[in-house]
Design an enzyme around this catalytic site. Structure first.
Site, PDB file in Angstrom:
ATOM      1  N   THR A 119       0.820  -1.219   0.000  1.00  0.00           N
ATOM      2  CA  THR A 119       0.000   0.000   0.000  1.00  0.00           C
ATOM      3  C   THR A 119       0.854   1.270   0.000  1.00  0.00           C
ATOM      4  O   THR A 119       1.904   1.329   0.636  1.00  0.00           O
ATOM      5  CB  THR A 119      -0.913  -0.014   1.250  1.00  0.00           C
ATOM      6  OG1 THR A 119      -1.682  -1.215   1.214  1.00  0.00           O
ATOM      7  CG2 THR A 119      -1.854   1.174   1.276  1.00  0.00           C
ATOM      8  N   GLU A 120       0.337   2.265  -0.721  1.00  0.00           N
ATOM      9  CA  GLU A 120       0.977   3.587  -0.765  1.00  0.00           C
ATOM     10  C   GLU A 120      -0.093   4.644  -0.531  1.00  0.00           C
ATOM     11  O   GLU A 120      -1.287   4.346  -0.682  1.00  0.00           O
ATOM     12  CB  GLU A 120       1.624   3.805  -2.146  1.00  0.00           C
ATOM     13  CG  GLU A 120       2.703   2.786  -2.437  1.00  0.00           C
ATOM     14  CD  GLU A 120       3.334   2.957  -3.814  1.00  0.00           C
ATOM     15  OE1 GLU A 120       2.941   3.903  -4.544  1.00  0.00           O
ATOM     16  OE2 GLU A 120       4.213   2.138  -4.142  1.00  0.00           O
TER      17      GLU A 120
ATOM     18  N   GLN B  44     -15.749  -4.675  -0.997  1.00  0.00           N
ATOM     19  CA  GLN B  44     -16.172  -4.380  -2.392  1.00  0.00           C
ATOM     20  C   GLN B  44     -15.264  -5.090  -3.391  1.00  0.00           C
ATOM     21  O   GLN B  44     -15.732  -5.640  -4.389  1.00  0.00           O
ATOM     22  CB  GLN B  44     -16.095  -2.862  -2.686  1.00  0.00           C
ATOM     23  CG  GLN B  44     -17.273  -2.077  -2.180  1.00  0.00           C
ATOM     24  CD  GLN B  44     -16.906  -1.358  -0.890  1.00  0.00           C
ATOM     25  OE1 GLN B  44     -16.027  -1.809  -0.168  1.00  0.00           O
ATOM     26  NE2 GLN B  44     -17.580  -0.267  -0.604  1.00  0.00           N
TER      27      GLN B  44
ATOM     28  N   GLU C 248      -6.184  -6.561   3.157  1.00  0.00           N
ATOM     29  CA  GLU C 248      -6.105  -7.668   2.173  1.00  0.00           C
ATOM     30  C   GLU C 248      -7.215  -7.610   1.140  1.00  0.00           C
ATOM     31  O   GLU C 248      -7.729  -8.641   0.711  1.00  0.00           O
ATOM     32  CB  GLU C 248      -6.169  -9.027   2.871  1.00  0.00           C
ATOM     33  CG  GLU C 248      -5.124  -9.258   3.917  1.00  0.00           C
ATOM     34  CD  GLU C 248      -3.774  -9.562   3.325  1.00  0.00           C
ATOM     35  OE1 GLU C 248      -3.687 -10.436   2.458  1.00  0.00           O
ATOM     36  OE2 GLU C 248      -2.803  -8.903   3.703  1.00  0.00           O
TER      37      GLU C 248
HETATM   38  C1  FAD Z   1      -5.292  -1.877   9.964  1.00  0.00           C
HETATM   39  C2  FAD Z   1      -4.706  -1.913   8.599  1.00  0.00           C
HETATM   40  C3  FAD Z   1      -3.593  -2.708   8.338  1.00  0.00           C
HETATM   41  C4  FAD Z   1      -3.015  -2.766   7.075  1.00  0.00           C
HETATM   42  N1  FAD Z   1      -1.884  -3.516   6.875  1.00  0.00           N
HETATM   43  C5  FAD Z   1      -1.251  -3.458   5.674  1.00  0.00           C
HETATM   44  C6  FAD Z   1       0.008  -4.118   5.481  1.00  0.00           C
HETATM   45  O1  FAD Z   1       0.551  -4.770   6.390  1.00  0.00           O
HETATM   46  N2  FAD Z   1       0.617  -3.974   4.264  1.00  0.00           N
HETATM   47  C7  FAD Z   1       0.070  -3.265   3.243  1.00  0.00           C
HETATM   48  O2  FAD Z   1       0.662  -3.193   2.172  1.00  0.00           O
HETATM   49  N3  FAD Z   1      -1.137  -2.625   3.401  1.00  0.00           N
HETATM   50  C8  FAD Z   1      -1.787  -2.695   4.590  1.00  0.00           C
HETATM   51  N4  FAD Z   1      -2.985  -2.024   4.775  1.00  0.00           N
HETATM   52  C9  FAD Z   1      -3.560  -1.263   3.681  1.00  0.00           C
HETATM   53  C10 FAD Z   1      -4.772  -1.921   3.061  1.00  0.00           C
HETATM   54  O3  FAD Z   1      -4.373  -3.010   2.272  1.00  0.00           O
HETATM   55  C11 FAD Z   1      -5.538  -0.848   2.262  1.00  0.00           C
HETATM   56  O4  FAD Z   1      -6.084   0.053   3.207  1.00  0.00           O
HETATM   57  C12 FAD Z   1      -6.621  -1.456   1.399  1.00  0.00           C
HETATM   58  O5  FAD Z   1      -6.044  -2.095   0.294  1.00  0.00           O
HETATM   59  C13 FAD Z   1      -7.620  -0.409   0.891  1.00  0.00           C
HETATM   60  O6  FAD Z   1      -6.937   0.629   0.280  1.00  0.00           O
HETATM   61  P1  FAD Z   1      -7.299   2.158   0.654  1.00  0.00           P
HETATM   62  O7  FAD Z   1      -7.328   2.252   2.146  1.00  0.00           O
HETATM   63  O8  FAD Z   1      -6.345   3.043  -0.066  1.00  0.00           O
HETATM   64  O9  FAD Z   1      -8.750   2.401   0.145  1.00  0.00           O
HETATM   65  P2  FAD Z   1      -9.207   2.685  -1.364  1.00  0.00           P
HETATM   66  O10 FAD Z   1      -8.633   1.690  -2.299  1.00  0.00           O
HETATM   67  O11 FAD Z   1      -8.962   4.131  -1.658  1.00  0.00           O
HETATM   68  O12 FAD Z   1     -10.751   2.431  -1.254  1.00  0.00           O
HETATM   69  C14 FAD Z   1     -11.651   3.346  -0.625  1.00  0.00           C
HETATM   70  C15 FAD Z   1     -13.059   2.768  -0.752  1.00  0.00           C
HETATM   71  O13 FAD Z   1     -13.410   2.642  -2.138  1.00  0.00           O
HETATM   72  C16 FAD Z   1     -13.775   1.283  -2.438  1.00  0.00           C
HETATM   73  N5  FAD Z   1     -13.287   0.937  -3.770  1.00  0.00           N
HETATM   74  C17 FAD Z   1     -12.019   1.070  -4.259  1.00  0.00           C
HETATM   75  N6  FAD Z   1     -11.945   0.615  -5.518  1.00  0.00           N
HETATM   76  C18 FAD Z   1     -13.197   0.189  -5.859  1.00  0.00           C
HETATM   77  C19 FAD Z   1     -13.768  -0.383  -7.032  1.00  0.00           C
HETATM   78  N7  FAD Z   1     -13.052  -0.626  -8.130  1.00  0.00           N
HETATM   79  N8  FAD Z   1     -15.089  -0.697  -7.006  1.00  0.00           N
HETATM   80  C20 FAD Z   1     -15.862  -0.482  -5.898  1.00  0.00           C
HETATM   81  N9  FAD Z   1     -15.360   0.071  -4.758  1.00  0.00           N
HETATM   82  C21 FAD Z   1     -14.057   0.399  -4.731  1.00  0.00           C
HETATM   83  C22 FAD Z   1     -13.089   0.446  -1.375  1.00  0.00           C
HETATM   84  O14 FAD Z   1     -13.748  -0.787  -1.159  1.00  0.00           O
HETATM   85  C23 FAD Z   1     -13.176   1.351  -0.152  1.00  0.00           C
HETATM   86  O15 FAD Z   1     -14.409   1.214   0.468  1.00  0.00           O
HETATM   87  C24 FAD Z   1      -3.583  -1.994   6.027  1.00  0.00           C
HETATM   88  C25 FAD Z   1      -4.720  -1.207   6.271  1.00  0.00           C
HETATM   89  C26 FAD Z   1      -5.285  -1.155   7.522  1.00  0.00           C
HETATM   90  C27 FAD Z   1      -6.511  -0.313   7.758  1.00  0.00           C
END
Ligand code: FAD
Length: 407
Positions: A150-151, A391, A387
């Site tokens: 994640t970034e 959605q 993970e």
């Molecule tokens: C407690 C915690 C631990 C984590 N640990 C790790 C880790 O160890 N390593 C790591 O790399 N990452 C980690 N993450 C990151 C995590 O993988 C991301 O938060 C996750 O992939 C969602 O990305 P985002 O938060 O940028 O949300 P976004 O991708 O910006 O999504 C925002 C909302 O839009 C929805 N959405 C996005 N795209 C679509 C689509 N195409 N269609 C419909 N809806 C959509 C999503 O479901 C969500 O509700 C962690 C996150 C948390 C909260």
């Protein structure tokens, strides 16, 4: 399908139950109140090592669990393979649920290669497995691994990662920002995903094992979270970070065969059922607390309360079975992408429902913020996010339903 739990695993589960009651849950509540992760030098981690926990599941070249299961599968019919006791994935799912029942934040803070292990196992060369996982076999001290995909600008859409990598002699130079990586600041190494060219999407991805102390790796900052406070979720930067070519997982040739993207998928298909099972553990804890509260406050005579408790237990059971099936398929070396997504889509929602029910039963007691159910309510939300969000899982399932190719 065979979900047999052998005697040895049963003993491990009972041991964890006792550890959970006496150590894990109290430590999780303490970290939640303090609003800080459990520090890496906490004596609890040394205790875990003494108990034989906090290790890799990789047993060395001779007994590589991935190779061993493949060999078993090649020599047995589907039925006879199914009569073996729980394999590594099902074992992981069962242990994960038990740990998360007591405290999911503390469970993720356990020493071990963590989410960094699946990509090293599925993509790493034999030498890389030896280099990076052998120190976790009989660790001399608590050691952690980490996983950073994640970034700030790339979460669900992993193809959007911008951390760049370019070859420089016998090294690679990495530049970018990573966020929310579990246990990153205390890790011996972090599996960092970068791209040779953002225009190539996932085909441009490369996975590197970036070791602690590498030049250009820094700015570790522990993120603020609403729940799961016992473990650190950390952002960090890579600024001209020099990584030896030998740390590119699988070596360069493997990426020509699209091994990078397949490796990431294999990682997720292994870890999603585990995340689902952890959600089930949190949901079960919330349900048990809700039942105890309803009993204590003479609410069991109300048919509506009984009906909601019954439904919650039933839905959690379904979630557990989905997780078990996805893990069992992985143990048989059979495709489990859809089942892993179903488990991950269903379990966090079921667990959130359990926590919501608990909060409703508590009423103003929940609003005060010092009841365990209120903590579980904050802890459980992230299970739908990590993970791949709910959605995203539903998109994966729907694409398969209508016969669209994988994105
Ligand atoms: C407690 C915690 C631990 C984590 N640990 C790790 C880790 O160890 N390593 C790591 O790399 N990452 C980690 N993450 C990151 C995590 O993988 C991301 O938060 C996750 O992939 C969602 O990305 P985002 O938060 O940028 O949300 P976004 O991708 O910006 O999504 C925002 C909302 O839009 C929805 N959405 C996005 N795209 C679509 C689509 N195409 N269609 C419909 N809806 C959509 C999503 O479901 C969500 O509700 C962690 C996150 C948390 C909260």
């Amino acid at each position: 399908m065979n979900f047999t739990v052998g005697d040895e695993l049963q003993k491990r589960l009972e041991g964890l139950r006792e550890l959970g009651r006496t150590q894990i849950r109290p430590l999780g509540i303490e970290a939640d109140r303090a609003g800080k992760p459990v520090p890496p030098d906490h004596p609890f981690y040394a205790l875990l090592l003494k108990l034989g926990l906090g290790r890799t599941r990789w047993l060395g070249q001779a007994e590589d669990p991935v190779r061993r299961r493949t060999a078993a599968h090649q020599h047995e019919s589907g039925d006879s393979a199914g009569s073996q006791p729980a394999g590594p994935s099902l074992t992981g799912v069962l242990l994960s649920e038990e740990l998360a029942y007591w405290d999911r934040g503390v469970a993720v803070s356990f020493p071990g290669p963590g989410l960094g292990e699946p990509p090293v196992l599925s993509m790493g060369s034999p030498e890389q497995k030896e280099r990076f996982l052998a120190p976790f076999r009989e660790p001399d001290r608590p050691r952690w691994g980490s996983f950073a995909m994640t970034e700030p600008g790339a979460g669900s859409d992993v193809a959007a990662i911008r951390t760049s990598c370019r070859r420089d002699g016998d090294h690679w130079l990495l530049d970018g920002d990573k966020s929310f990586a579990a246990n990153a600041s205390r890790a011996d190494w972090i599996v960092v995903w970068a791209t040779v060219d953002p225009a190539l999407g996932r085909a441009g991805h490369r996975a590197f094992v970036v070791e602690r102390g590498s030049d250009g790796l820094g700015d570790f900052k522990i993120e603020k979270k609403m729940g799961l406070k016992a473990y650190e979720s950390t952002s960090f930067t890579l600024r001209g970070c020099r990584v030896p070519a030998a740390n590119l997982l699988g070596g360069e040739e493997s990426y020509a065969r699209k091994a990078g993207f397949k490796g990431a998928l294999a990682s997720f298909n292994a870890t999603r059922p585990m995340i689902g099972a952890m959600a089930v553990g949190i949901g079960r804890a919330a349900l048990d607390e809700a039942i105890a509260f309803a009993r204590e406050h003479d609410r069991m005579g109300d048919v509506r309360v009984r009906d909601r408790l019954e439904r919650t237990r039933r839905v959690l059971r379904v979630a557990r079975l989905l997780c078990w099936r996805a893990a069992w398929l992985a143990d048989q070396q059979r495709p489990n992408m859809v089942e892993a997504s179903m488990a991950k889509a269903h379990a966090p929602a079921a667990a959130l429902d359990a926590a919501v029910l608990g909060m409703e039963l508590l009423g103003d007691v929940g609003a005060r913020g010092d009841h365990l159910i209120e903590k579980l309510f904050r802890d459980v939300k992230a299970m739908d996010i990590v993970e791949g969000t709910g959605q995203i899982q539903r998109i994966v399932i729907a694409r398969q339903l209508v016969g669209l190719p994988r994105e």
